[in-house]
Design a protein around this motif. Structure first.
Motif, PDB file in Angstrom:
ATOM      1  N   ARG A   1      36.379  26.147  39.551  1.00  0.00           N
ATOM      2  CA  ARG A   1      37.474  26.486  40.468  1.00  0.00           C
ATOM      3  C   ARG A   1      38.345  27.597  39.887  1.00  0.00           C
ATOM      4  O   ARG A   1      38.772  28.516  40.591  1.00  0.00           O
ATOM      5  N   LEU A   2      38.619  27.528  38.579  1.00  0.00           N
ATOM      6  CA  LEU A   2      39.445  28.555  37.931  1.00  0.00           C
ATOM      7  C   LEU A   2      38.733  29.902  37.923  1.00  0.00           C
ATOM      8  O   LEU A   2      39.364  30.956  38.106  1.00  0.00           O
ATOM      9  N   LYS A   3      37.423  29.881  37.713  1.00  0.00           N
ATOM     10  CA  LYS A   3      36.675  31.139  37.708  1.00  0.00           C
ATOM     11  C   LYS A   3      36.671  31.786  39.091  1.00  0.00           C
ATOM     12  O   LYS A   3      36.712  33.012  39.222  1.00  0.00           O
ATOM     13  N   LYS A   4      36.633  30.966  40.138  1.00  0.00           N
ATOM     14  CA  LYS A   4      36.695  31.506  41.501  1.00  0.00           C
ATOM     15  C   LYS A   4      38.052  32.145  41.766  1.00  0.00           C
ATOM     16  O   LYS A   4      38.165  33.142  42.476  1.00  0.00           O
ATOM     17  N   ARG A   5      39.100  31.560  41.174  1.00  0.00           N
ATOM     18  CA  ARG A   5      40.448  32.084  41.371  1.00  0.00           C
ATOM     19  C   ARG A   5      40.643  33.411  40.644  1.00  0.00           C
ATOM     20  O   ARG A   5      41.343  34.303  41.115  1.00  0.00           O
ATOM     21  N   GLY A   6      40.000  33.531  39.458  1.00  0.00           N
ATOM     22  CA  GLY A   6      40.110  34.763  38.686  1.00  0.00           C
ATOM     23  C   GLY A   6      41.387  34.823  37.864  1.00  0.00           C
ATOM     24  O   GLY A   6      42.223  33.914  37.885  1.00  0.00           O
ATOM     25  N   GLY A   7      41.540  35.901  37.110  1.00  0.00           N
ATOM     26  CA  GLY A   7      42.750  36.101  36.317  1.00  0.00           C
ATOM     27  C   GLY A   7      42.643  35.550  34.911  1.00  0.00           C
ATOM     28  O   GLY A   7      41.542  35.297  34.394  1.00  0.00           O
ATOM     29  N   TYR A   8      43.807  35.355  34.277  1.00  0.00           N
ATOM     30  CA  TYR A   8      43.889  34.885  32.898  1.00  0.00           C
ATOM     31  C   TYR A   8      44.634  33.550  32.847  1.00  0.00           C
ATOM     32  O   TYR A   8      45.464  33.257  33.709  1.00  0.00           O
ATOM     33  N   VAL A   9      44.331  32.773  31.830  1.00  0.00           N
ATOM     34  CA  VAL A   9      45.048  31.515  31.585  1.00  0.00           C
ATOM     35  C   VAL A   9      45.307  31.391  30.090  1.00  0.00           C
ATOM     36  O   VAL A   9      44.623  32.014  29.265  1.00  0.00           O
ATOM     37  N   TRP A  10      46.299  30.589  29.762  1.00  0.00           N
ATOM     38  CA  TRP A  10      46.585  30.286  28.360  1.00  0.00           C
ATOM     39  C   TRP A  10      45.926  28.956  28.005  1.00  0.00           C
ATOM     40  O   TRP A  10      46.104  27.966  28.709  1.00  0.00           O
ATOM     41  N   ILE A  11      45.155  28.948  26.938  1.00  0.00           N
ATOM     42  CA  ILE A  11      44.544  27.704  26.466  1.00  0.00           C
ATOM     43  C   ILE A  11      45.052  27.415  25.062  1.00  0.00           C
ATOM     44  O   ILE A  11      45.556  28.298  24.360  1.00  0.00           O
ATOM     45  N   LYS A  12      44.935  26.160  24.659  1.00  0.00           N
ATOM     46  CA  LYS A  12      45.407  25.759  23.329  1.00  0.00           C
ATOM     47  C   LYS A  12      44.307  25.002  22.611  1.00  0.00           C
ATOM     48  O   LYS A  12      43.469  24.336  23.226  1.00  0.00           O
TER      49      LYS A  12
ATOM     50  N   ARG B   1      47.269  28.909  20.358  1.00  0.00           N
ATOM     51  CA  ARG B   1      47.330  29.294  21.764  1.00  0.00           C
ATOM     52  C   ARG B   1      46.785  30.711  21.918  1.00  0.00           C
ATOM     53  O   ARG B   1      47.055  31.575  21.084  1.00  0.00           O
ATOM     54  N   LYS B   2      46.056  30.924  22.968  1.00  0.00           N
ATOM     55  CA  LYS B   2      45.561  32.276  23.227  1.00  0.00           C
ATOM     56  C   LYS B   2      45.329  32.462  24.715  1.00  0.00           C
ATOM     57  O   LYS B   2      45.031  31.516  25.446  1.00  0.00           O
ATOM     58  N   LYS B   3      45.463  33.726  25.141  1.00  0.00           N
ATOM     59  CA  LYS B   3      45.275  34.082  26.538  1.00  0.00           C
ATOM     60  C   LYS B   3      43.841  34.552  26.734  1.00  0.00           C
ATOM     61  O   LYS B   3      43.382  35.464  26.041  1.00  0.00           O
TER      62      LYS B   3
END
Length: 283
Positions: free
Chosen positions: A244-255, A215-217
């Motif tokens: 859509r996520l890129k338009k929203r911006g910020g960080y997400v956690w992926i696995k 997992r990483k942010k």
């Protein structure tokens, strides 16, 4: 002839899946679909030639059953939907061992389908251990962090293993007194504490690997199609979802999961040319 056509189809399909999975962490959806279609076409033709409907029906019945098991594990977030369809493809291709009996050295008395599933999960477990260990070796900083963390858990692990050792020694002594069974014949019972210790260590290691290496942010700008969100099932993001996520911006956690596709290739080769591995656990 039919069985060798199925074997060639399986080897080519599962080899391609393993190659793409190891190289890019994913393989195209059409690959397992085409394997299933090929299995049904080949078995359908030979079912008509040999006038034996069960050649095709077995493929359909066990293929659907294996696919249901795979999709169940996908819904439980244990692996990706592609792995589920690969398990289904294995069932459609090899619902029985007709044509391979002479090559199977280990005959356990269990139905072929159970042997195939048992082999798959046993090989998957061993593969997971090796994969996790290699991953830890490639990340020495995280490995050192794990051992520091493990030291704090050794007392707890020692208490569990010590208590279990006392129970095993007590049972061994009881069998020796009550049934006159020599202690040297109770080696399996006496080895259980060692096995338990290894299992507990690996369970700690597995949870550590999953939390710190799988997992990483990341910033949404670094996302790409195929990435899997921690909060989602094992389904890769589509191109539209990434936008859509890129338009929203910020960080997400992926696995990132284990590159699991090689297990399918290993399983069919071991099962068809060796047999069931369940005998390893029968004393």
């Amino acid at each position: 002839m039919m069985f060798w056509l199925l074997l060639v189809t399986g080897i080519i399909g599962f080899t391609l899946a393993a190659y793409w999975d190891l190289k890019t962490t994913e393989f195209p959806d059409w690959l397992p679909y085409s394997m299933i279609a090929s299995a049904l076409v080949i078995r359908g033709i030979f079912s008509w030639i040999e006038n034996d409907i069960w050649i095709l029906l077995n493929s359909f019945i066990f293929g659907v059953l294996f696919l249901a098991i795979g999709l169940g594990m996908y819904l439980a977030k244990q692996w990706g939907d592609g792995d589920a369809w690969l398990l289904g493809a294995m069932g459609f291709l090899f619902p029985d061992n007709r044509g391979f009996q002479e090559y199977m050295k280990s005959v356990t008395g269990f139905p072929f389908q159970l042997n195939l599933l048992f082999n798959f999960f046993l090989i998957a477990f061993i593969y997971l251990i090796i994969y996790s260990v290699i991953l830890g070796i490639k990340n020495p900083k995280q490995s050192r962090k794990f051992f520091r963390k493990l030291k704090r858990s050794l007392k707890e692990i020692g208490t569990v293993v010590g208590s279990f050792s006392v129970i095993c020694l007590g049972l061994a002594y009881y069998f020796y007194i009550a049934f006159r069974i020599p202690l040297k014949s109770l080696y399996l019972l006496l080895s259980f504490p060692v096995l338990l210790f290894c299992i507990l260590i690996f369970m700690h290691y597995g949870r550590f690997i999953e939390k710190n290496l799988f997992r990483k942010k990341v910033h949404v700008n670094r996302l790409k199609p195929g990435d899997v969100l921690v909060s989602d099932k094992w389904r890769g993001l589509t191109e539209e979802e990434v936008k859509r996520l890129k338009k929203r911006g910020g960080y997400v956690w992926i696995k990132e999961g284990v590159r699991f596709a090689p297990v399918f290739l290993i399983t069919i080769l071991v099962t068809l040319f060796y047999g069931g591995l369940v005998w390893l656990f029968v004393v």
